[in-house]
Motif scaffolding. Sequence first.
Motif, PDB file in Angstrom:
ATOM      1  N   ASP A  15      43.343  50.446  39.268  1.00  0.00           N
ATOM      2  CA  ASP A  15      44.496  50.734  40.119  1.00  0.00           C
ATOM      3  C   ASP A  15      45.248  51.941  39.556  1.00  0.00           C
ATOM      4  N   ARG A  59      40.453  40.784  40.057  1.00  0.00           N
ATOM      5  CA  ARG A  59      40.788  40.961  38.642  1.00  0.00           C
ATOM      6  C   ARG A  59      40.726  39.656  37.861  1.00  0.00           C
ATOM      7  N   GLU A  85      41.257  46.677  38.993  1.00  0.00           N
ATOM      8  CA  GLU A  85      41.586  46.180  40.328  1.00  0.00           C
ATOM      9  C   GLU A  85      40.507  45.216  40.805  1.00  0.00           C
TER      10      GLU A  85
END
Length: 455
Positions: free
Chosen positions: A211, A130, A217
Amino acid sequence: IDALQTITLSNQGAEQIFGYSATEAIGRSLDLLLPQRFAASYRRHIQAFGADPSRQMGTRRQVVGTRRDGSEFPAEASISYLNLGQEQVYTIILRDVTEQQRTENDLRDALQKLNFHFENSPLATIEWDREFRVVRWSAAAEKIFGWSSAEVLGKSPNEWKFIVPEDIERIERVMNRLIAGVEQQNLTTNRNYHQNGKVLDCEWYNSVLLDDSGQMESVFSLVLDVTERHQVERMKDEFISIVSHELRTPLTSIYGSLSMLTSGLLDPQSAKGKRLLTIAVDSTDRLMRLVNDILDVERIESGTVKMVKAVWMVSELMEKAIDVVQPLADQAGIHLSVSNSGGQVWVDADRLIQTFTNLLSNAIKFSPPNSTVWLTSTKQDGRMLFQVRDRGRGIPPEKLGLIFERFQQVDVSDSRNNEGTGLGLAICRTIVQQHGGPIWVESVVGEGSTFSFSL
């Protein structure tokens, strides 16, 4: 089970798992529920547990059980121990994990397949976290960009010389859109550095993994090196542009001449009318030569034209070429000198004569009157060296590396003044290469040039 490992209790769960009713199981040895090959080792384990149960109480153990129908299954078991003085009791809590193990195996297989495809994809596959740091860098990425995974793992793109500076701001905007969730996938064309400093044109196919909270993510990138494709496209565009320009000139002459004649303002039989007709015919002839030369290059390079090779005497091939260009030499006042060392070559005769005549015609066109053009052959270690030498104006050093390319002229006026198409040397190179030989030129401005090829 008791101290002798005889079954003393079997609940409904045991009945469902093993297929034996409680009545059938109670009073029989635990071996009833175990594969024969494991029975002895499982018995020893229970005996060791009884000697010091505190050390292993409640520990789960992977075991194998046997059902009534003889089928085996994976299970997870834990043992507890109770000493009642005169009686010792072992309680075995067992769970059938067949489905769980199947699921785990499927996941493991899927992961192995994913890793295989990740590492063996012809596209570079790169995963970013990320913060846009490299998490994975495939073997194809190493091959395309030159950096090993060890050199880039944990780094963001601005931490090594990876992006062409002029593209950084645009790529950062793309990254920010992915991080913010504005885009979950996109396609960009970037310029990236190879480890050796070469700039690559690359297509990046990026997709975002979110996520549970909907935040980014990671980002998965598939990268295709399109440098060669872009070069071909540029060459194609350049080729089309040049051909269009070359075609336009004779077509304009033809159109202009015929328009004047068909307008009725000029008598076709007058001197000016005949001159216009001559211009139209000459321009048509040049147009036909240009089209034929373009087709020749394309067909030979694509393999459409097959080289029909046979054994030929070198002297015979050279004489045929001289016969073709002798009228051109006579008209230009050029003397042709031929010298050959004899011998034979394995060639397509027509194509080799075409090579000779192209080289000789060029030498004649660019030589001053009353000078000599030489055609020679020399045996060299199993090969035959052919050379065409003139005393013409020569070729500037900066042009030597380009002279065999399509539409390359020493001077932009050459194709006009000498009626050339700019494809003769490109055809020569293609023919010689199809025969497995090299072709090259040596030249000194003001002193002349020597074109050589070896077969």
